[in-house]
Write an enzyme that holds these catalytic residues in place. Structure first.
Site, PDB file in Angstrom:
ATOM      1  N   SER A 192     -23.839  69.733 128.241  1.00 64.60           N
ATOM      2  CA  SER A 192     -22.632  70.546 128.072  1.00 64.60           C
ATOM      3  C   SER A 192     -22.800  71.521 126.905  1.00 64.60           C
ATOM      4  O   SER A 192     -23.650  72.407 126.969  1.00 64.60           O
ATOM      5  CB  SER A 192     -21.446  69.600 127.889  1.00 64.60           C
ATOM      6  OG  SER A 192     -20.253  70.314 127.926  1.00 64.60           O
ATOM      7  N   HIS A 397     -18.613  65.464 134.936  1.00 64.27           N
ATOM      8  CA  HIS A 397     -19.137  65.947 133.654  1.00 64.27           C
ATOM      9  C   HIS A 397     -19.676  64.862 132.714  1.00 64.27           C
ATOM     10  O   HIS A 397     -20.788  64.965 132.215  1.00 64.27           O
ATOM     11  CB  HIS A 397     -18.062  66.755 132.931  1.00 64.27           C
ATOM     12  CG  HIS A 397     -18.600  67.657 131.879  1.00 64.27           C
ATOM     13  ND1 HIS A 397     -19.366  68.757 132.174  1.00 64.27           N
ATOM     14  CD2 HIS A 397     -18.519  67.624 130.535  1.00 64.27           C
ATOM     15  CE1 HIS A 397     -19.719  69.363 131.061  1.00 64.27           C
ATOM     16  NE2 HIS A 397     -19.219  68.695 130.049  1.00 64.27           N
TER      17      HIS A 397
END
Ligand SMILES: *[C@@H]1O[C@H](CO)[C@@H](O)[C@H](O)[C@H]1NC(C)=O
Length: 425
Positions: A192, A397
């Site tokens: 990320s 995620h």
């Protein structure tokens, strides 16, 4: 929609209110220990230990290093120089893998799931010299040669976003890891924001591309136009105003490591707690997770280590990216301020064509933070990146870090690619 916004406001308020508490206060520790005697379980102990102690507990070698950036931030690096069960001979030169965490976490991400599950342990067993970075401002890197993160007079310490993490933390940390390990180049893994920071580095300091053998972006984040994170979407239209408001009332830190989440996690989110499903729902909603990949037993450990603290400018910078639809430097809030900083009225875009290091994009179909369409645009603009889609449509995620099958679905292919490079070096 309205209810969702209210929830974000609430979460933001809690985050700001807890912002002033000192990290890991003694009282929580005592309190958590009293729970610990009732449930003698690894989960509660692991929630309390910091990263070096956690690594020692599982009998892996660990070294703690600090490095100072050119603008004075003192960063803590955690190194696992070799394996425990395999590849465990000390003082042998090994290929270096450098890992950088995402926006609200720390090096803890790569060890809290434990040996055999955490990426750092797996890499060490596979024969790598593992270095984990900690971005400026998090629990381990909350220091500066001159500025005080807790100053009531000034938020100067907190005036940074992932622009500075990529532009200044990464060069310092990478050069340091190369010097100590005696290597000239390394492999980079970033989750990320750990990938965003790399894209900043590779475009702003292109000379660093030569120091990278391969780069692995887990849940790659650069373009944000299709971002589905409720928190960032809420911030987007107000992004720059929220930052000025926060600095007006003297707050630059966002979601610091704090007793609130740690004790909340220990009190309400453990196995057997009636509230555990609510804890899980909050996690799915806030962070993006797939229910089948989430091990709810681990919630107290995760909340013992995350959030780890960040500058309010980090989510604000992402919010600007959603609003502008571009991957560009931090918007200083006015044409004049931008001109002073960059010599142009709008923030300059990061030039992705400067990134020449081999980039592997490990992404998934249902990641709200790294939407497929945004990853496609990143892929096109990088020019010669290679895409690896996770073979599970619902993978999300934080599953890249905490997912039950992260090893089989992601880490194994990262390690295979790295080993391919090493066998041809
Ligand atoms: C979930 O975590 C617990 C505690 O670490 C572990 O014992 C269990 O095996 C994990 N479950 C799965 C499905 O990985």
């Amino acid at each position: 929609m309205l209810r969702r916004d209210l929830l974000v406001v609430l979460v933001t308020c809690v985050a700001l209110v807890t912002a002033r508490r000192s990290p890991q206060a003694d009282s929580t520790e005592k309190w958590l220990k009293s729970i610990n005697t009732r449930y003698s379980d690894n989960v509660f102990e692991d929630a309390l230990l910091d990263v070096p102690d956690l690594i020692r507990k599982y009998r892996y070698p660990v070294e703690v290093h600090s490095v100072t950036t050119e603008d004075g931030y003192i960063l803590e690096l955690h190194r696992i120089p070799h394996g425990r069960d395999a590849n465990n001979v000390p003082n042998q030169k090994k290929p270096v893998v450098f890992i950088l965490h995402g926006m609200i976490t720390s090096s803890a991400d790569y060890v809290i799931m434990g040996p055999g599950r955490g990426l750092a342990y797996i890499l060490a067993e596979e024969g790598f010299d593992v270095w984990m970075g900690n971005a400026r401002g998090n629990y381990y890197s909350r220091r500066h040669v001159r500025l005080d993160p807790d100053s009531k007079q000034s938020t100067a310490f907190w005036r940074f976003s992932w622009d500075q993490i990529g532009n200044m933390d990464l060069p310092a940390a990478i050069d340091y890891a190369l010097k100590v390990s005696g290597q000239e180049r390394l492999h980079y893994v970033g989750h990320s924001q750990g990938s965003t920071s790399f894209f900043v580095l590779g475009s702003m300091r292109p000379e660093y591309n030569d120091k990278i053998i391969s780069m692995h972006a887990l849940a790659p984040v650069a373009y944000m136009a299709h971002n589905q994170s409720p928190l960032l979407q809420f911030l987007a239209p107000h992004a720059t105003r929220i930052e000025s408001l926060a600095s007006l009332i003297g707050i630059g830190e966002f979601m610091p490591s704090n007793e609130f989440t740690a004790s909340f996690g220990a009190k309400y989110c453990h196995d057997g707690s009636a509230f555990q499903p609510i804890c899980s729902s909050i996690m799915f909603w806030m962070w993006g997770s797939n229910e089948d990949q989430y091990n709810a037993t681990m919630t107290p450990v995760i909340l013992g280590h995350a959030p780890a603290g960040l500058s309010i400018r980090q989510p604000v910078h992402y919010g600007q990216g959603i609003d502008a639809g571009e991957f560009r430097r931090y918007d200083q809030g006015s044409r004049l301020a931008n001109f002073r900083e960059y010599g142009s009225f709008t923030p300059p875009p990061y030039d992705l064509s400067k990134i020449t290091a081999p980039v592997y994009l490990h992404y998934s179909d249902s990641d709200p933070f790294a939407h497929v369409n945004d990853v496609e645009r990143l892929y096109r603009e990088l020019g010669r990146a290679i895409k690896y889609k996770v073979p599970m449509a619902t993978f999300s995620h934080i599953d890249f870090i905490y997912g039950i099958n992260a090893k089989e679905l992601v880490y194994d292919s990262v390690i295979n690619i790295i080993k391919d490079y090493e066998s041809t070096v």
